[in-house]
Scaffold this active site. Structure first.
Site, PDB file in Angstrom:
ATOM      1  N   ALA A 117     -11.569   2.754   4.392  1.00  0.00           N
ATOM      2  CA  ALA A 117     -10.645   1.892   3.638  1.00  0.00           C
ATOM      3  C   ALA A 117      -9.787   2.707   2.665  1.00  0.00           C
ATOM      4  O   ALA A 117      -9.962   3.921   2.516  1.00  0.00           O
ATOM      5  CB  ALA A 117     -11.439   0.826   2.899  1.00  0.00           C
ATOM      6  N   HIS A 118      -8.898   2.027   1.997  1.00  0.00           N
ATOM      7  CA  HIS A 118      -7.943   2.723   1.129  1.00  0.00           C
ATOM      8  C   HIS A 118      -8.614   3.448  -0.031  1.00  0.00           C
ATOM      9  O   HIS A 118      -9.576   2.976  -0.613  1.00  0.00           O
ATOM     10  CB  HIS A 118      -6.829   1.805   0.612  1.00  0.00           C
ATOM     11  CG  HIS A 118      -7.263   0.508   0.007  1.00  0.00           C
ATOM     12  ND1 HIS A 118      -6.408  -0.549  -0.147  1.00  0.00           N
ATOM     13  CD2 HIS A 118      -8.452   0.082  -0.460  1.00  0.00           C
ATOM     14  CE1 HIS A 118      -7.053  -1.552  -0.699  1.00  0.00           C
ATOM     15  NE2 HIS A 118      -8.289  -1.190  -0.905  1.00  0.00           N
ATOM     16  N   ASN A 119      -8.079   4.638  -0.299  1.00  0.00           N
ATOM     17  CA  ASN A 119      -8.508   5.461  -1.426  1.00  0.00           C
ATOM     18  C   ASN A 119      -9.919   6.013  -1.306  1.00  0.00           C
ATOM     19  O   ASN A 119     -10.456   6.543  -2.283  1.00  0.00           O
ATOM     20  CB  ASN A 119      -8.355   4.690  -2.755  1.00  0.00           C
ATOM     21  CG  ASN A 119      -6.908   4.320  -2.995  1.00  0.00           C
ATOM     22  OD1 ASN A 119      -6.523   3.163  -2.885  1.00  0.00           O
ATOM     23  ND2 ASN A 119      -6.085   5.309  -3.225  1.00  0.00           N
TER      24      ASN A 119
ATOM     25  N   GLN B  12       0.880  -1.176   0.000  1.00  0.00           N
ATOM     26  CA  GLN B  12       0.000   0.000   0.000  1.00  0.00           C
ATOM     27  C   GLN B  12       0.909   1.214   0.000  1.00  0.00           C
ATOM     28  O   GLN B  12       1.385   1.662   1.041  1.00  0.00           O
ATOM     29  CB  GLN B  12      -0.912  -0.038   1.215  1.00  0.00           C
ATOM     30  CG  GLN B  12      -1.757  -1.316   1.294  1.00  0.00           C
ATOM     31  CD  GLN B  12      -2.813  -1.391   0.200  1.00  0.00           C
ATOM     32  OE1 GLN B  12      -3.689  -0.539   0.113  1.00  0.00           O
ATOM     33  NE2 GLN B  12      -2.705  -2.406  -0.659  1.00  0.00           N
TER      34      GLN B  12
END
Lengths: 353, 353, 353
Positions: A241-243, A200
């Site tokens: 969560a990511h993004n 990540q």
């Protein structure tokens, strides 16, 4: 001494730009609700459903709108927005310890970190290479600030906050204990039934005036950054969560979970326990009620819900059984419609005959 | 040496006030289920659905009710409530390290804190001004205890627990790692679309014999205290918002979220994943099943549920579509009832004719 | 220097065993999506719905399948599985700090612990008696490792992870910040309305190649161990209760809660926010969609859901009201069917006449 100063109503009226009604020499040393206030407390009437408590309050004074002050015999400070005035005054009575500037001798600070001399770094804090801590920031005890992360002016980290590397935080941001910012999100590629981890490599970008609750987690981006815009308020135990991108001045209550790459607009209100799938968009000014399951984009401002109402277990079991039979019921109704049409038309036929 | 002592069945019978049936010299060094027990283990039969495992158990002895002991050929300790006896005996076999009294040299303790000499303070702990730690309390490594907080006798904080300032904790309270008590709740006043923070100036009041799970968060009160009464048991990852009141001996399973100012009665059981809105009341002896969304007060003892049963995705899609058409179905049925009444009455008319 | 090395496409092609199409001297220093890539970035096309971005990408090169490379004019590295190749290459560009071998002077290590000399122990870490830390393990700052716990080769603990005592962890396991492994689960015996705590004397057994997310909690077993098998991936804020067994290569997204003694099979996918009751079994290859309430065992592979679809609040209120009237509707339809049968048969009678 952490006890807040006592103020007279004259002093308060001046400070709050309020119109004083009553005894200006009354001394105030605390804040309380109308029902719980004692004579040394200031109270407030913001929501008209509490007006019934106004007559009997023991408060030393009450923050009131002009329209509520007329019939009130006690001391009052009259302002345009009592709730907002209470919000601003509340900080005067906050007994939260304020750490003095300087670095605690037990903190472990990388040589390449830059700590502003007006900042305060608590006991046991660990700060890695290339970190920048701006003026008047307070980093609570036992917090961790990873490599190259920045904390803007007047930020506050409660004890035991974790920032991974490459987390950029704006000005006046508060983060409660146990929050984790920049953790590695859930990125795996499936290789014949086994999961291989994807590094990540994005960061986290947090704007100004953001609040982040206890034990909330915000994953770093997979490739580009996860973004929390200016003025966003996140309650406890939220998972971002990511993004994900959260737009300006959006507020989320506790236990919300937002899946990867979802974009939430500005001025949204997301109530507690809401879950959103990934890769959707929520427009500005959306309101999502508690525990709603958001499985598609929201394109029109407004209020949205899912779920079923609470019942006694006996009724709920009946409803649950009925739900499983629902498709059958539609078919029975369709059959009834057909049969009734036959009956009606044959009746029509006979009367025609 | 952390290995628990071995006991003979004679010693156990005496200790547990049990009636011994079988070989009193059998030595017991552990506890296990009927299926997994080895000859050195004591097992127990509490739930009659496990009676089928009794005949074949390899356990060195079994805790049994009188009624279950009759046909059993192995060693047995006969007691009134085998599960409760197991619960009490379990602590004898607990290998959890017990820290010795005293303050670890790496702990950072404010001069004005009062630590009882029989208390144990672990490595890296930070204790602020005015804290009081009572007799035989164990504060786990890396925990943080904020200004003026009190921990009553025989309390246990696992490693890495956070108590903010002004948190009052009763006697014999256990708090698991990662729990955060006294965080600043979600209080903001809206000022033309932007959120202004309200200082959270109340505290947290926790009674005696309370258990708090890992990563659970309990917010401090906005004005008065958040209250967790005597005997309350909170599992992991529970969120308790500001000014919530949880009544005596109520138990909540993991992942429950309670919104601000809600009052929960005594002896309630709240199953995992339940969410409650704010400003409602739940009466004593309410039981709420898992993942229920509680949007209104509960005024009668009993069991409550919401949600829909799990289906295969194919069936669920059909149900979901049918639910969206449900209002239409009611209208179709109403129409059918009207038409059928017309048919019936016209039939009646013709036969009258 | 934490900046990753720059590689030429020739070097990358060799490293990835890819076929190079285009300018082998193009230098690559990062990874990005097709839309966001700059000329120094490598991108990838894994999902055909992104093919529309291929023509206009500014990427220095793109990882492509043979079938997608034909019409593409830019630089390409042609591989069998672009997503898997990206996953593996991503680690090259990861700027996560790698700690050097050795024990930080502020760490507190029990004399009886065994730390491999190639392992790295961060600032403020506490390690208790009998712990074993294998080769090349990195224990992040402020983490806690309880008595007799083992961490297998190449494990990584982010800062501020807690392992209680008797937690056995396999090789190549990653654990994110705030995770708590081995906490005491929710075990209480009810004694006349009051709860008595049951010591949790089992441990936790975690296999190889497991990933555990931020603020996730895994309780130790009550009697025997809680088990997380090889290759399991757990996202953030998951709760795993005592004696749960999660089978090999199963993945769970964030905010899942699994109640005690439930057994989940291998290669399952559990989406975000799912809750499972205790003492059930889920077979291999089950897929459970987001926020599903799993109240019974799943015995057939396949996809499962519960819950209702999101609606506007106005429509949802109507649906909720209709649901409460649903049992009545079934009765009305039954009545209609009966009446219509009467009408039809009497019509048949008259025509017979």
């Amino acid at each position: 001494m952490s006890q807040p100063d006592t103020l007279t109503l004259i002093q308060l009226a001046e400070r709050l730009d309020a119109r004083l009604q009553g005894d200006g020499n009354q001394r105030i040393s605390g804040l309380a609700t109308l029902q719980q206030a004692e004579p040394q407390d200031l109270s407030f009437l913001a929501n008209s459903q509490y007006r019934k408590y106004l007559a009997d309050t023991r408060a030393g004074a009450v923050l009131l709108r002009e329209s509520d002050a007329a019939g009130f015999g006690g001391n009052a400070l009259i302002v345009a927005d009592p709730y907002l005035t209470y919000a601003r005054l509340s900080h005067h009575f906050d007994r939260k310890p304020k750490a003095a500037a300087g670095i605690h001798p037990t903190a472990v600070i990388a040589a390449s970190a830059h700590i502003d001399p007006t900042a305060s770094i608590g006991a046991g804090v660990v700060i890695e290479d290339g970190v920048v801590i701006a003026a008047r920031v307070m980093v609570g005890a036992q917090s961790f600030v990873g490599a190259r992360s920045h904390i803007g002016e007047e930020g506050w980290l409660a004890p035991r906050v974790t920032l991974y590397h490459d987390v950029q935080i704006g000005k006046r941001v508060s983060i409660q204990s146990g929050a984790v910012i920049g953790s590695e999100g859930f990125g795996f590629a499936n290789n014949q039934g086994q999961w291989e981890k994807i590094a990540q490599i994005g960061g986290v970008l947090i704007g100004d005036d953001v609040d982040i609750g206890a034990n909330t987690t915000i994953d770093r981006g997979a490739l580009s950054d996860t973004v929390i815009a200016n003025g966003v308020k996140l309650d406890n135990q939220i998972q971002i969560a990511h993004n994900v991108h959260v737009g300006e001045h959006t507020a989320m209550a506790a236990c919300v979970g937002i899946s990867g790459s979802t974009r939430i607009g500005r001025h949204c209100t997301i109530a507690g326990g809401v879950g959103m799938v990934g890769h959707i968009e929520v427009c500005d000014h959306a309101f999502v009620t508690g525990m709603t399951m958001v499985t598609r984009s929201i394109t029109e401002p407004g209020a949205y819900s899912s779920g079923t109402a609470m019942q006694t277990v006996a009724d709920w079991r009946k409803s649950a059984a009925r739900l499983r039979q629902l498709d059958g019921l539609f078919k029975r109704v369709q059959q009834l419609e057909k049969q009734l049409a036959d009956v009606t038309s044959s009746a029509a036929d006979s009367s025609d005959a």
